[in-house]
Design a protein around this motif. Structure first.
Motif, PDB file in Angstrom:
ATOM      1  N   SER A 241       0.860  -1.176   0.000  1.00  0.00           N
ATOM      2  CA  SER A 241       0.000   0.000   0.000  1.00  0.00           C
ATOM      3  C   SER A 241       0.901   1.232   0.000  1.00  0.00           C
ATOM      4  CB  SER A 241      -0.904   0.003   1.238  1.00  0.00           C
ATOM      5  OG  SER A 241      -0.154   0.303   2.404  1.00  0.00           O
ATOM      6  N   ASP A 242       0.302   2.399  -0.084  1.00  0.00           N
ATOM      7  CA  ASP A 242       1.087   3.628  -0.070  1.00  0.00           C
ATOM      8  C   ASP A 242       1.808   3.839   1.270  1.00  0.00           C
ATOM      9  OD1 ASP A 242       0.242   4.130  -2.622  1.00  0.00           O
ATOM     10  OD2 ASP A 242      -1.421   5.440  -2.015  1.00  0.00           O
ATOM     11  N   LYS A 243       1.368   3.094   2.271  1.00  0.00           N
ATOM     12  CA  LYS A 243       1.969   3.231   3.597  1.00  0.00           C
ATOM     13  C   LYS A 243       3.372   2.639   3.638  1.00  0.00           C
ATOM     14  CE  LYS A 243       1.075   2.085   8.461  1.00  0.00           C
ATOM     15  NZ  LYS A 243       0.139   1.407   9.401  1.00  0.00           N
TER      16      LYS A 243
END
Length: 332
Positions: A81-83
């Motif tokens: 994910s973008d995390k």
């Protein structure tokens, strides 16, 4: 040297000759001899230390038998994910098998199938990008290819912060050419910010020969009756009948104390080191710190039915994960 001492100090006087001047010469002679002996002992110690350090530094890390352009061809890594972001830490490894982080979160250990354990140190919020040799175990296998034999796993003691114990799970080719499933133990210490390990000591060898694959693989450190233990996996060596024989140490979940002796607690089988039957070629075992006593095992089927087994262990109950040669039973 004796001529030099005589020239500078004179002959040490006998008891009858010990005038005040003679006694002074005698004491001077003894003092020089004492310093000389201490210097020789110190020199021997320094030469020995240099030899050991040189021997460690002379160890040449193996090179991959697969060309880099073939090893990394078509491989890419994406964050889930973008995390999260994925960065390449090192491309200087040869068939890495396990990654372990020390309890203080300051060192990352990576094992290679060729027998080495390499270290990366904490730098800020990341890791150093140049690995160094911490210790290694002799396997007498060349690595991958041609097969999977060698150092498949490493495991930290549950008391690692106190005792520095690191376990090696590996296959070893003995003098007769037979493959043995083994566990060895090294003590890891920190010196000048780096991890240094001593020579691994053999603590366990399975009671039956193994194979170049379907071998000993992964382990996890646990405590039983407040004593540290090692739980680990051994594949059935391409002989499925072994997985259902409770005496044979192949195709099993195994359990030992950290010196290789029989485990404590209630044992489910006559062979006290056997914890569970019916493993084919499991590669991962880990415990759930949030769910005491439960473990996750990743086992592979022959053509299908790769499986994740989430179960209680060390309860004293007899457990059988059903591998007997019939892959349809893996669904049960």
């Amino acid at each position: 040297m004796s001529k030099w001492l005589l020239a500078h100090c004179g002959k040490p006087p006998g008891r009858a000759d010990r005038t005040p001047t003679a006694r002074l010469s005698y004491f001077r002679y003894n003092e020089i001899m004492r310093k000389f002996v201490l210097s020789v002992v110190l020199l021997i110690a320094l030469v020995g230390s240099f030899y050991l350090l040189q021997k460690q530094s002379d160890y040449q890390l193996p090179r991959s038998q697969i060309k880099p352009e073939e090893l990394y061809a078509g491989v890419s890594y994406e964050g889930i994910s973008d995390k999260y972001k994925v960065n390449l830490l090192s491309d200087k490894l040869v068939s890495p098998t396990r990654i372990r982080i020390t309890p203080d979160n300051q060192h990352l250990l990576v094992s290679q199938i060729t027998g080495e354990v390499l270290g990366f140190d904490r730098v800020g919020s990341g890791w150093s990008d140049v690995p160094y040799l911490v210790t290694w175990v002799e396997t007498r296998f060349p690595g991958f290819p041609p097969d999977e034999a060698g150092l498949a796993g490493i495991s930290l003691s549950p008391d690692f912060a106190k005792n520095g114990k690191l376990f090696f799970l590996y296959t070893y080719k003995d003098k007769g050419g037979t493959t043995q499933n083994r566990v060895s133990l090294a003590i890891i210490k920190e010196k000048s910010g780096k991890l240094v390990g001593d020579k691994p000591k053999l603590i366990y060898q399975a009671n039956i020969a193994g194979a170049g694959s379907h071998q000993i693989t992964d382990g996890v450190g646990i405590s039983i009756n407040n004593k540290p233990h090692l739980m680990f996996l051994i594949g059935e060596g391409f002989k499925s009948e072994r997985a259902q024989d409770p005496q044979v140490e192949g195709g099993k979940v195994m359990l030992i104390q950290e010196d290789g002796s029989n485990p404590l607690g209630n044992r489910p089988y006559a062979n006290p080191k056997v914890e569970a039957l019916g493993i084919r070629n499991a590669f991962v075992i880990t415990n759930n710190p949030s769910d005491s006593g439960k473990y996750l095992i990743a086992d592979t089927g022959p053509d299908k039915y790769d499986r994740l087994i989430y179960t209680h262990l060390t309860t004293g109950s007899r457990l059988n994960f059903n591998w007997s040669g019939d892959q349809e039973k893996l669904k049960e």
